[in-house]
Enzyme design. Structure first.
Site, mmCIF file in Angstrom:
data_model
loop_
_atom_site.group_PDB
_atom_site.id
_atom_site.type_symbol
_atom_site.label_atom_id
_atom_site.label_comp_id
_atom_site.label_asym_id
_atom_site.label_seq_id
_atom_site.Cartn_x
_atom_site.Cartn_y
_atom_site.Cartn_z
ATOM 1 N N TYR A 46 -4.404 -6.204 -5.666
ATOM 2 C CA TYR A 46 -3.153 -5.940 -4.675
ATOM 3 C C TYR A 46 -2.688 -7.084 -4.057
ATOM 4 O O TYR A 46 -1.504 -7.133 -4.183
ATOM 5 C CB TYR A 46 -3.270 -4.433 -3.902
ATOM 6 C CG TYR A 46 -2.045 -4.128 -3.036
ATOM 7 C CD1 TYR A 46 -1.244 -3.317 -3.594
ATOM 8 C CD2 TYR A 46 -1.542 -4.591 -1.920
ATOM 9 C CE1 TYR A 46 -0.238 -2.695 -2.858
ATOM 10 C CE2 TYR A 46 -0.579 -4.187 -1.434
ATOM 11 C CZ TYR A 46 -0.180 -3.078 -1.868
ATOM 12 O OH TYR A 46 1.435 -2.515 -1.269
ATOM 13 N N SER A 65 4.454 -7.569 0.180
ATOM 14 C CA SER A 65 3.695 -6.632 1.183
ATOM 15 C C SER A 65 3.225 -7.749 2.375
ATOM 16 O O SER A 65 3.277 -9.015 1.916
ATOM 17 C CB SER A 65 2.315 -5.990 0.734
ATOM 18 O OG SER A 65 1.588 -5.540 1.470
#
Ligand SMILES: NC(=O)c1ccc[n+]([C@@H]2O[C@H](COP(=O)([O-])OP(=O)(O)OC[C@H]3O[C@@H](n4cnc5c(N)ncnc54)[C@H](O)[C@@H]3O)[C@@H](O)[C@H]2O)c1
Length: 270
Positions: free
Chosen positions: A154, A141
């Site tokens: 995350y 990401s």
């Protein structure tokens, strides 16, 4: 150049969002696809959109035993095909700052977003090396390039995916097995609304924040993201950045390595 036509894509998280869009694009490019997901209803929808052309497999990427039999089955059934493994399955977590984040939720996310990638790679890489062909595509990401407040689990997992993938890139130099990391910015998918909400959080407030984030930050259609990933695979791109937001943040981190966190905190008004 990785050949897409006639290769065998193995896509985790294929029941929604980027994984679903990538399944459809890969089929359109002449590949065969094994679409894997923990969510059977989502997978059925993917198969329906693919006119039955993808093979469905229920798989929980946080379950080591399931991964072992998944890989053994596929390798036995498709011993000679060129495998393109796309480690895409992932989840979000609304847990507030790190001090508010329960460790069980941190571990839950790491087991899916990081160890899922590591375990699937462990299961398939020896076969790819034996064949001396194939491609491993790990979806990180932009949060794996820049540490993002209120996303400790995350960001940790996605930095982990990047670091792990960078190691593979170096170790596999000189072989014919290709490796890419993918760093999407905001993509319009179900990731925000399906996030787990930690028990420390006010559920209504967390849902409102997620809905706002989805509206403001998740803009690019998943099909566009899938096109960019396919192009990247074809070119054997080492890093696939998706979206102007991802590209801008990548630059900010590089230009201000010691202070980018202050810029991020200001933009997110923390
Ligand atoms: N959407 C974005 O803005 C964005 C940005 C950067 C990175 N990503 C990453 O892209 C990947 C795909 O996410 P998406 O945005 O398409 O989200 P999504 O929620 O639409 O799809 C994720 C899929 O993963 C599946 N999944 C969840 N847990 C699983 C498990 N344990 N085993 C197998 N499958 C599981 C879900 O059922 C779902 O079908 C994720 O790794 C995510 O972190 C997304």
């Amino acid at each position: 150049m990785s050949e897409i036509n006639n290769s065998l894509f193995i896509i985790t998280g294929a029941g929604s969002g980027i994984g679903q869009a990538l399944t459809l694009k890969a089929i359109a490019e002449g590949a065969r696809v094994i679409a894997a997901d923990i969510n059977e209803a989502g997978l059925d929808e993917t198969i329906r959109q693919a006119n039955g052309k993808a093979e469905k497999y229920i798989l929980d990427v946080s379950n080591p035993e399931q991964i072992k039999s998944f890989a053994a089955n596929i390798i036995q059934k498709h011993p000679d095909e060129t495998i393109i493994l796309v480690n895409n399955a992932g989840v979000g977590l609304a847990s507030g700052n790190f001090t508010e984040t329960p460790l069980e939720d941190f571990e839950w996310l790491m087991n899916i977003n990081l160890y899922g990638v590591v375990r699937l790679t462990k299961a398939f890489l020896p076969h790819l090396l034996q064949q001396n062909k194939g491609h491993i595509v790990n979806v990180s990401s932009v949060y794996g390039l820049a540490g993002m407040p209120t996303n400790s689990a995350y960001s940790t997992a996605k930095f982990g995916v990047k670091g792990f993938t960078d190691v593979l890139k170096a170790e596999l130099l000189g072989t014919n097995v290709k490796v890419s990391s993918v760093h999407p910015g905001g993509i319009k998918t179900n990731i925000a609304r399906n996030s787990r909400i930690s028990a420390t959080q006010n559920v209504e407030l967390a849902k409102k924040t997620m809905a706002k984030f989805e509206k403001v930050a998740l803009k690019m259609p998943a099909s566009e993201a899938a096109d960019i990933i396919i192009k990247g695979i074809k070119k054997d791109a080492s890093r696939i950045l998706i979206g102007s937001d991802a590209k801008a943040l990548d630059w900010i981190v590089r230009i201000f390595p010691n202070s980018y966190h202050k810029i991020i905190a200001k933009v997110f008004k923390l």
